[in-house]
Design an enzyme around this catalytic site. Structure first.
Site, PDB file in Angstrom:
ATOM      1  N   HIS A  68      -0.083   3.629   1.147  1.00  0.00           N
ATOM      2  CA  HIS A  68       1.438   3.766   0.574  1.00  0.00           C
ATOM      3  C   HIS A  68       1.837   2.077   0.368  1.00  0.00           C
ATOM      4  O   HIS A  68       1.597   1.197   1.150  1.00  0.00           O
ATOM      5  CB  HIS A  68       2.060   4.567   1.425  1.00  0.00           C
ATOM      6  CG  HIS A  68       2.268   4.024   3.098  1.00  0.00           C
ATOM      7  ND1 HIS A  68       3.451   3.139   3.101  1.00  0.00           N
ATOM      8  CD2 HIS A  68       1.572   4.184   4.160  1.00  0.00           C
ATOM      9  CE1 HIS A  68       3.232   2.948   4.571  1.00  0.00           C
ATOM     10  NE2 HIS A  68       2.317   3.761   5.108  1.00  0.00           N
ATOM     11  N   ASP A  70       5.551   2.246   0.035  1.00  0.00           N
ATOM     12  CA  ASP A  70       6.922   2.161   0.499  1.00  0.00           C
ATOM     13  C   ASP A  70       6.647   1.516   2.235  1.00  0.00           C
ATOM     14  O   ASP A  70       5.884   1.649   2.779  1.00  0.00           O
ATOM     15  CB  ASP A  70       7.426   3.647   0.540  1.00  0.00           C
ATOM     16  CG  ASP A  70       6.428   4.646   1.400  1.00  0.00           C
ATOM     17  OD1 ASP A  70       5.458   4.427   1.464  1.00  0.00           O
ATOM     18  OD2 ASP A  70       7.242   5.510   1.879  1.00  0.00           O
ATOM     19  N   ASP A 101       1.870  -2.284   8.253  1.00  0.00           N
ATOM     20  CA  ASP A 101       2.277  -0.870   7.592  1.00  0.00           C
ATOM     21  C   ASP A 101       2.896  -0.824   6.393  1.00  0.00           C
ATOM     22  O   ASP A 101       4.032  -0.626   6.181  1.00  0.00           O
ATOM     23  CB  ASP A 101       3.078  -0.079   8.780  1.00  0.00           C
ATOM     24  CG  ASP A 101       2.997   1.320   8.511  1.00  0.00           C
ATOM     25  OD1 ASP A 101       2.279   1.886   7.931  1.00  0.00           O
ATOM     26  OD2 ASP A 101       3.976   2.073   9.197  1.00  0.00           O
ATOM     27  N   GLU A 135       5.392   7.721   1.688  1.00  0.00           N
ATOM     28  CA  GLU A 135       4.561   8.249   3.079  1.00  0.00           C
ATOM     29  C   GLU A 135       5.534   8.002   4.206  1.00  0.00           C
ATOM     30  O   GLU A 135       5.540   8.708   5.225  1.00  0.00           O
ATOM     31  CB  GLU A 135       3.503   7.207   3.388  1.00  0.00           C
ATOM     32  CG  GLU A 135       2.572   7.708   4.436  1.00  0.00           C
ATOM     33  CD  GLU A 135       2.880   7.196   5.743  1.00  0.00           C
ATOM     34  OE1 GLU A 135       2.496   8.034   6.684  1.00  0.00           O
ATOM     35  OE2 GLU A 135       3.689   6.451   5.949  1.00  0.00           O
ATOM     36  N   GLU A 136       6.682   7.051   4.490  1.00  0.00           N
ATOM     37  CA  GLU A 136       7.642   6.868   5.121  1.00  0.00           C
ATOM     38  C   GLU A 136       8.809   7.695   5.068  1.00  0.00           C
ATOM     39  O   GLU A 136       9.662   7.717   5.935  1.00  0.00           O
ATOM     40  CB  GLU A 136       7.909   5.343   5.222  1.00  0.00           C
ATOM     41  CG  GLU A 136       6.905   4.312   5.221  1.00  0.00           C
ATOM     42  CD  GLU A 136       6.309   4.387   6.813  1.00  0.00           C
ATOM     43  OE1 GLU A 136       6.667   5.192   7.601  1.00  0.00           O
ATOM     44  OE2 GLU A 136       5.551   3.376   7.112  1.00  0.00           O
ATOM     45  N   GLU A 164      -3.839   3.145   7.246  1.00  0.00           N
ATOM     46  CA  GLU A 164      -2.943   3.056   8.366  1.00  0.00           C
ATOM     47  C   GLU A 164      -3.294   2.236   9.458  1.00  0.00           C
ATOM     48  O   GLU A 164      -4.642   2.143   9.816  1.00  0.00           O
ATOM     49  CB  GLU A 164      -2.495   4.725   9.079  1.00  0.00           C
ATOM     50  CG  GLU A 164      -1.822   5.441   7.901  1.00  0.00           C
ATOM     51  CD  GLU A 164      -0.105   4.866   7.658  1.00  0.00           C
ATOM     52  OE1 GLU A 164       0.214   4.213   8.294  1.00  0.00           O
ATOM     53  OE2 GLU A 164       0.226   5.725   6.777  1.00  0.00           O
ATOM     54  N   HIS A 350       7.004  -0.642  12.254  1.00  0.00           N
ATOM     55  CA  HIS A 350       8.545  -0.241  12.175  1.00  0.00           C
ATOM     56  C   HIS A 350       9.448  -1.005  13.184  1.00  0.00           C
ATOM     57  O   HIS A 350      10.506  -0.583  13.518  1.00  0.00           O
ATOM     58  CB  HIS A 350       8.442   1.098  12.519  1.00  0.00           C
ATOM     59  CG  HIS A 350       7.975   2.127  11.714  1.00  0.00           C
ATOM     60  ND1 HIS A 350       8.094   3.507  11.439  1.00  0.00           N
ATOM     61  CD2 HIS A 350       6.840   1.918  10.949  1.00  0.00           C
ATOM     62  CE1 HIS A 350       7.456   4.070  10.704  1.00  0.00           C
ATOM     63  NE2 HIS A 350       6.507   3.137  10.211  1.00  0.00           N
TER      64      HIS A 350
END
EC number: 3.5.1.18
Length: 377
Positions: A68, A70, A101, A135-136, A164, A350
């Site tokens: 992903h 995003d 990520d 995805e997020e 991931e 994150h």
């Protein structure tokens, strides 16, 4: 000193403020590289989400890299040592949102494919990338919609690496060969509101619900198996009352979540929960949200190739685990594909000051290339 190809590409992707569901041109950067390799490019836009399906070849087996573009929001900029969308290398670490990520992984995928094709232009099978900008976020218009499209035209994925951040302490020390399922319950227990001084005129839903919740929390749902820990039940949120100390609430809202193994189905979970709630005589409404079924790739070409590739680079075997949250791998696994997650160390994902060792991205590129060689040569 100039950046290596993988670091230069990672920086290019990370410099784009692609907070979910934005892609911010990341997929265009990837497309420009893939077109030079004779990939057939297909952009699939569903509502606010941009998806990329790029394929080279028409023969089986079909090997897919999934990921992903995003990222999660940066949060407080004051807490970042460097601007989150100005990727910078400090003491050997690449800093910036998406480093781990998972824009670092995306760069590794592209460069590994370029190197693989330069050495093996006549490989067997086909290679594809499935990339989403959702995805997020709510994961409604991303990978799952692309998979629906592929299945509708009988385009079958045989093997898939999801990029991931699977690793714990060193890149490649952990490979995820499955994930637990996730289902959330939103429970409303109904009572009768009243004055706390006149409880006989009211019906307190909190008092009635607590024994049932205690039983749910104390229940052994299963014992897990070789690949999965035991199913986990956790209460996430509770809400009741008006805020006044003299009012018995009329309703009690409870949100709970199961992370479940392959020993259980979502149907079995629902049946057992309703049985416990009914046994306690509750008047309730219960809404279920299934985020994903558990999946497992326990043997086959892909697991063997990934384990061997990691061992070639690290000189140690990775641990095969199913821990952690859900990923888009669940949408791909439902097609019957072999699915494995292999990516950078996840210690800073994150978080503010997200970063990854630059050397780890070089290693991950080597691992991806070796997996391709072991799968398609």
């Amino acid at each position: 000193m100039s950046d290596s190809p993988v670091i230069a590409l990672a920086k290019d992707l990370m410099s784009r403020n692609s907070v979910t569901p934005e892609d911010a041109g990341c997929q265009d950067v990837m497309i420009a590289r893939l077109e030079k390799l004779d990939f057939v490019i297909e952009t699939m836009v569903f509502d606010d989400t941009t998806n990329l399906w790029a394929r080279r070849g028409t023969q089986a087996p079909l090997f897919v890299f999934a990921g992903h573009t995003d990222v999660v929001p940066a949060g407080s900029l004051e807490q970042w040592h460097t601007p989150p969308f100005e990727p910078t290398i400090i003491d050997g670490y690449l800093h910036g949102r998406g480093a781990a990520d998972m824009k670092g992984s995306l760069a590794c995928m592209i460069v590994s494919i370029e190197r693989f094709l330069a050495e093996h232009p006549d490989h067997t099978g086909s290679i594809a990338l499935l990339i989403t900008s959702d995805e997020e976020g709510p994961f409604i218009n991303g990978t799952t919609r692309v998979i629906d499209t592929l299945e509708a035209r009988n385009e079958k994925i045989d093997m898939c690496i999801v990029g991931e951040p699977s690793s714990t302490h060193a890149v490649g020390d952990v490979v995820k060969n499955g994930r637990r399922g996730s289902i959330t319950g939103d429970l409303t227990v109904k009572g009768i509101q009243g004055h706390v001084a006149y409880p006989h005129l009211a019906d307190n839903p909190v008092h009635k619900a607590l024994p049932a919740l205690a039983e749910l929390a104390a229940t052994t749902w299963d014992n897990g198996n070789t690949y999965f820990p035991a199913t986990s039940f956790q209460i996430a949120n509770l809400a009741s009352g008006t805020g006044a100390s003299n009012v018995i609430p009329g309703e009690f809202d409870v949100q709970f979540n199961f992370r479940f193994s392959t020993e259980l189905t979502d149907g079995e979970i629902k049946r057992r929960v309703h049985s416990i709630l009914d046994a306690h005589g509750l008047n309730y409404d219960l809404k279920w949200t299934l985020s994903g079924h558990p999946f497992l790739t326990d043997e086959g070409t892909l697991v063997e190739a990934v384990v061997a590739a990691v061992e070639d680079v690290n000189h140690t075997k990775p641990a095969l685990l199913t821990t952690g949250g859900t990923s888009d791998g669940r949408f791909i696994a439902r097609t019957g594909a072999q699915v494995v997650e292999l990516g950078p160390v996840n210690a800073t994902i994150h978080k503010v000051n997200e970063c990854v060792k630059a050397a780890d991205l070089e290693k991950l590129t080597d691992m991806y290339q070796k997996v391709l060689e072991k799968s398609l040569v």
